[in-house]
Write an enzyme that holds these catalytic residues in place. Sequence first.
Site, PDB file in Angstrom:
ATOM      1  N   ASN A 147       0.799  -1.234   0.000  1.00  0.00           N
ATOM      2  CA  ASN A 147       0.000   0.000   0.000  1.00  0.00           C
ATOM      3  C   ASN A 147       0.833   1.287   0.000  1.00  0.00           C
ATOM      4  O   ASN A 147       0.452   2.264  -0.625  1.00  0.00           O
ATOM      5  CB  ASN A 147      -1.042  -0.007   1.129  1.00  0.00           C
ATOM      6  N   GLY A 223       2.652  -5.046   7.512  1.00  0.00           N
ATOM      7  CA  GLY A 223       1.682  -5.824   6.735  1.00  0.00           C
ATOM      8  C   GLY A 223       0.486  -6.173   7.597  1.00  0.00           C
ATOM      9  O   GLY A 223       0.199  -5.508   8.603  1.00  0.00           O
ATOM     10  N   THR A 227      -0.280 -11.942   9.156  1.00  0.00           N
ATOM     11  CA  THR A 227       1.100 -12.240   8.732  1.00  0.00           C
ATOM     12  C   THR A 227       2.063 -11.885   9.858  1.00  0.00           C
ATOM     13  O   THR A 227       3.034 -12.595  10.124  1.00  0.00           O
ATOM     14  CB  THR A 227       1.473 -11.446   7.458  1.00  0.00           C
ATOM     15  N   GLY A 228       1.787 -10.771  10.538  1.00  0.00           N
ATOM     16  CA  GLY A 228       2.641 -10.337  11.651  1.00  0.00           C
ATOM     17  C   GLY A 228       2.715 -11.405  12.741  1.00  0.00           C
ATOM     18  O   GLY A 228       3.777 -11.651  13.311  1.00  0.00           O
ATOM     19  N   GLU A 245       4.480  -3.484  12.245  1.00  0.00           N
ATOM     20  CA  GLU A 245       3.512  -2.412  11.973  1.00  0.00           C
ATOM     21  C   GLU A 245       2.351  -3.068  11.241  1.00  0.00           C
ATOM     22  O   GLU A 245       2.500  -3.483  10.083  1.00  0.00           O
ATOM     23  CB  GLU A 245       4.144  -1.316  11.098  1.00  0.00           C
ATOM     24  N   CYS A 279      -2.891   2.022   6.346  1.00  0.00           N
ATOM     25  CA  CYS A 279      -2.968   1.370   7.659  1.00  0.00           C
ATOM     26  C   CYS A 279      -3.667   2.293   8.629  1.00  0.00           C
ATOM     27  O   CYS A 279      -4.575   1.898   9.345  1.00  0.00           O
ATOM     28  CB  CYS A 279      -1.574   1.015   8.147  1.00  0.00           C
ATOM     29  N   GLU A 380     -10.547  -4.754  10.026  1.00  0.00           N
ATOM     30  CA  GLU A 380      -9.983  -3.657   9.251  1.00  0.00           C
ATOM     31  C   GLU A 380     -10.670  -3.548   7.881  1.00  0.00           C
ATOM     32  O   GLU A 380     -10.668  -4.511   7.113  1.00  0.00           O
ATOM     33  CB  GLU A 380      -8.485  -3.896   9.044  1.00  0.00           C
ATOM     34  N   GLU A 457       8.047   2.891  14.697  1.00  0.00           N
ATOM     35  CA  GLU A 457       8.890   3.381  13.616  1.00  0.00           C
ATOM     36  C   GLU A 457       8.830   4.906  13.674  1.00  0.00           C
ATOM     37  O   GLU A 457       7.948   5.479  14.305  1.00  0.00           O
ATOM     38  CB  GLU A 457       8.406   2.853  12.260  1.00  0.00           C
TER      39      GLU A 457
HETATM   40  P1  NAP Z   1       0.665  -8.852   3.913  1.00  0.00           P
HETATM   41  O1  NAP Z   1      -0.165  -9.715   3.066  1.00  0.00           O
HETATM   42  O2  NAP Z   1       0.817  -9.193   5.355  1.00  0.00           O
HETATM   43  O3  NAP Z   1       2.088  -8.776   3.186  1.00  0.00           O
HETATM   44  C1  NAP Z   1       3.119  -7.943   3.663  1.00  0.00           C
HETATM   45  C2  NAP Z   1       4.461  -8.514   3.230  1.00  0.00           C
HETATM   46  O4  NAP Z   1       4.677  -9.752   3.898  1.00  0.00           O
HETATM   47  C3  NAP Z   1       4.557  -8.816   1.741  1.00  0.00           C
HETATM   48  O5  NAP Z   1       5.860  -8.503   1.287  1.00  0.00           O
HETATM   49  C4  NAP Z   1       4.314 -10.312   1.697  1.00  0.00           C
HETATM   50  O6  NAP Z   1       4.868 -10.936   0.558  1.00  0.00           O
HETATM   51  C5  NAP Z   1       5.033 -10.754   2.946  1.00  0.00           C
HETATM   52  N1  NAP Z   1       4.625 -12.057   3.482  1.00  0.00           N
HETATM   53  C6  NAP Z   1       3.459 -12.704   3.286  1.00  0.00           C
HETATM   54  N2  NAP Z   1       3.467 -13.888   3.959  1.00  0.00           N
HETATM   55  C7  NAP Z   1       4.676 -13.983   4.568  1.00  0.00           C
HETATM   56  C8  NAP Z   1       5.284 -14.973   5.388  1.00  0.00           C
HETATM   57  N3  NAP Z   1       4.660 -16.102   5.718  1.00  0.00           N
HETATM   58  N4  NAP Z   1       6.539 -14.744   5.828  1.00  0.00           N
HETATM   59  C9  NAP Z   1       7.185 -13.604   5.522  1.00  0.00           C
HETATM   60  N5  NAP Z   1       6.656 -12.635   4.735  1.00  0.00           N
HETATM   61  C10 NAP Z   1       5.413 -12.815   4.274  1.00  0.00           C
HETATM   62  O7  NAP Z   1       0.142  -7.330   3.911  1.00  0.00           O
HETATM   63  P2  NAP Z   1      -0.333  -6.469   2.644  1.00  0.00           P
HETATM   64  O8  NAP Z   1      -1.664  -6.974   2.209  1.00  0.00           O
HETATM   65  O9  NAP Z   1       0.785  -6.356   1.666  1.00  0.00           O
HETATM   66  O10 NAP Z   1      -0.496  -5.009   3.321  1.00  0.00           O
HETATM   67  C11 NAP Z   1      -1.669  -4.509   3.851  1.00  0.00           C
HETATM   68  C12 NAP Z   1      -1.656  -4.571   5.370  1.00  0.00           C
HETATM   69  O11 NAP Z   1      -0.546  -3.819   5.877  1.00  0.00           O
HETATM   70  C13 NAP Z   1      -2.872  -3.939   6.005  1.00  0.00           C
HETATM   71  O12 NAP Z   1      -3.331  -4.736   7.066  1.00  0.00           O
HETATM   72  C14 NAP Z   1      -2.348  -2.594   6.553  1.00  0.00           C
HETATM   73  O13 NAP Z   1      -3.099  -2.054   7.620  1.00  0.00           O
HETATM   74  C15 NAP Z   1      -0.975  -2.993   6.963  1.00  0.00           C
HETATM   75  N6  NAP Z   1      -0.119  -1.807   7.056  1.00  0.00           N
HETATM   76  C16 NAP Z   1       0.299  -1.376   8.293  1.00  0.00           C
HETATM   77  C17 NAP Z   1       1.081  -0.217   8.409  1.00  0.00           C
HETATM   78  C18 NAP Z   1       1.540   0.279   9.755  1.00  0.00           C
HETATM   79  O14 NAP Z   1       2.453   1.094   9.786  1.00  0.00           O
HETATM   80  N7  NAP Z   1       0.978  -0.184  10.859  1.00  0.00           N
HETATM   81  C19 NAP Z   1       1.440   0.490   7.263  1.00  0.00           C
HETATM   82  C20 NAP Z   1       1.000   0.022   6.013  1.00  0.00           C
HETATM   83  C21 NAP Z   1       0.228  -1.130   5.934  1.00  0.00           C
HETATM   84  P3  NAP Z   1       3.986 -11.149  -0.790  1.00  0.00           P
HETATM   85  O15 NAP Z   1       3.657  -9.798  -1.294  1.00  0.00           O
HETATM   86  O16 NAP Z   1       4.927 -11.888  -1.670  1.00  0.00           O
HETATM   87  O17 NAP Z   1       2.780 -11.928  -0.374  1.00  0.00           O
END
Ligand code: NAP
Length: 487
Positions: A147, A223, A227-228, A245, A279, A380, A457
Amino acid sequence: MQMLIDGRWVEASSRERIQVYNPATGSVVDTVPRAEREDVRAAVDAAEESLKKWSELPAIERSRILLKIAENVRQNSEELARTLTLEQGKPLNEARSEVNSFANCCEYYAGLIGRHRNVQNEFLTGEGFFVVTKIPVGVVGAILPWNFPVSLLGWKVAPGLAAGNTFVVKPASSTPLTDIKVVDLMYKSGLPAGAVNIVTGPGITVGEEIVRNPKVSKIAFTGETGTGKKIMEMASDQIKRITLELGGSDPMVVFEDADLELAVEGAVWGRFRNCGQSCTSVKRLILLEGIAEQFISKLVEKVRTIVVGNGIEPSTHMGPLHNEQQREKIENMVEDAVSLGAKVLVGGKRPEGEEFSKGYFYLPTVLTNVSEEATISNEEAFGPALPVYVVRSEEEAVELANRTIYGLGSSVWTKNLERAFRVAEMIQAGTTWINSPPIARAEVPFGGFKQSGLGRELGVEGLEHYYETKSIQVYDYSKGRKWRFPI
Ligand code: NAP
């Protein structure tokens, strides 16, 4: 494009490639290597190899390189922003502002380098003294979402490099292109080979290898909360340092004495920027009943003016969702809320017309009468749908604001500063904005309470996560007793 490992352009060992799509048109923008675990190991080795050189570079040199990176990113901001819009979908102006925020972050941490003082103090018993120093954590694995691929890269590499660490970066598989271009510019700014390596490939292989690799000392992850949790579990095996995050369901509370015009603008900016995929954004709007009717009518009027389209067109206010899965998720949330009695005041469907047929578009949506049981009230909402709730008192507003498992952002709108601070302190969230939509700044720590994350962060606090604290105790035998066993 290729990956950058040890400062060199490389293919994946498998020779396989991943396609990167434009969310507005469905067409392929470019392809990147589909890395394997062995490619990650090569990147980790390069980061480890370059650690000594980078961390021992005089602080003033590290600071100069970060400033040069910021300058080069600003000079190339137009090309970077276009690439970001093409792969992510956000309007060009938003992409420009994101690229700019990466440069701001580098400048902020360049200025912090060398600012902290090592503590030296006497023992309370007077038998000597101790020194507390900060040393870099080591090789950091930065795992990024789609994002905000560029600013979130900055939130990690800027403080991490400032502190003397080196990096293996894994961008989201659907948004690797701008990040690769930024890392290339980092090398063109004088970064030594291997200090930042970028590896493209699926989370399940590339991401997991980064988290499990014993040479990686810390994981900086942004993310989804799910996943976290997996990353936290994997990292626990080696008690690896982590910052997480994660997701949020930020409330925006508007009191009767708020400036309604500003608050309406704030709600629209806060909810529909990046097509609702931020986020921290306005994910639940909580209105005091005295202003609810007037506010909702102004809100709907404003939302009707939002121009949906391809982000590359200057006239576009809101682009598409990032992929079909995201669109379906938000559609399902709206349908679920409606099935439990919610009313759609505007939007609630996909836009019609040939220009929208290939992208993942959804109209900006406002819902009222939303049940507490609805998914959108509890999970969310990562898309352009805004549920509105009406409450009778400050207590009710706070209770509703705190009802989810998340605690990332929040905002309070009132002219009464005493009330603003009181409510801000009661809301369980890492940040509360007063009379402002949510916007992160390099100098202010950012992160979540509850299931929205771990650690911070940005700000000085963000820098702390890239250091280990080392205590050195010096015993003075002229002042203290000789150690003898048995005691
Ligand atoms: P995501 O599906 O959790 O993916 C984030 C990253 O993790 C991607 O690079 C993904 O790779 C990787 N990943 C997936 N599975 C993994 C595993 N088992 N082990 C290690 N890495 C893995 O999140 P997203 O859909 O990209 O992002 C949206 C989310 O991010 C929302 O929930 C949003 O609220 C949150 N976010 C939080 C903040 C904050 O600062 N709190 C800021 C921005 C976004 P792939 O792309 O290859 O699947």
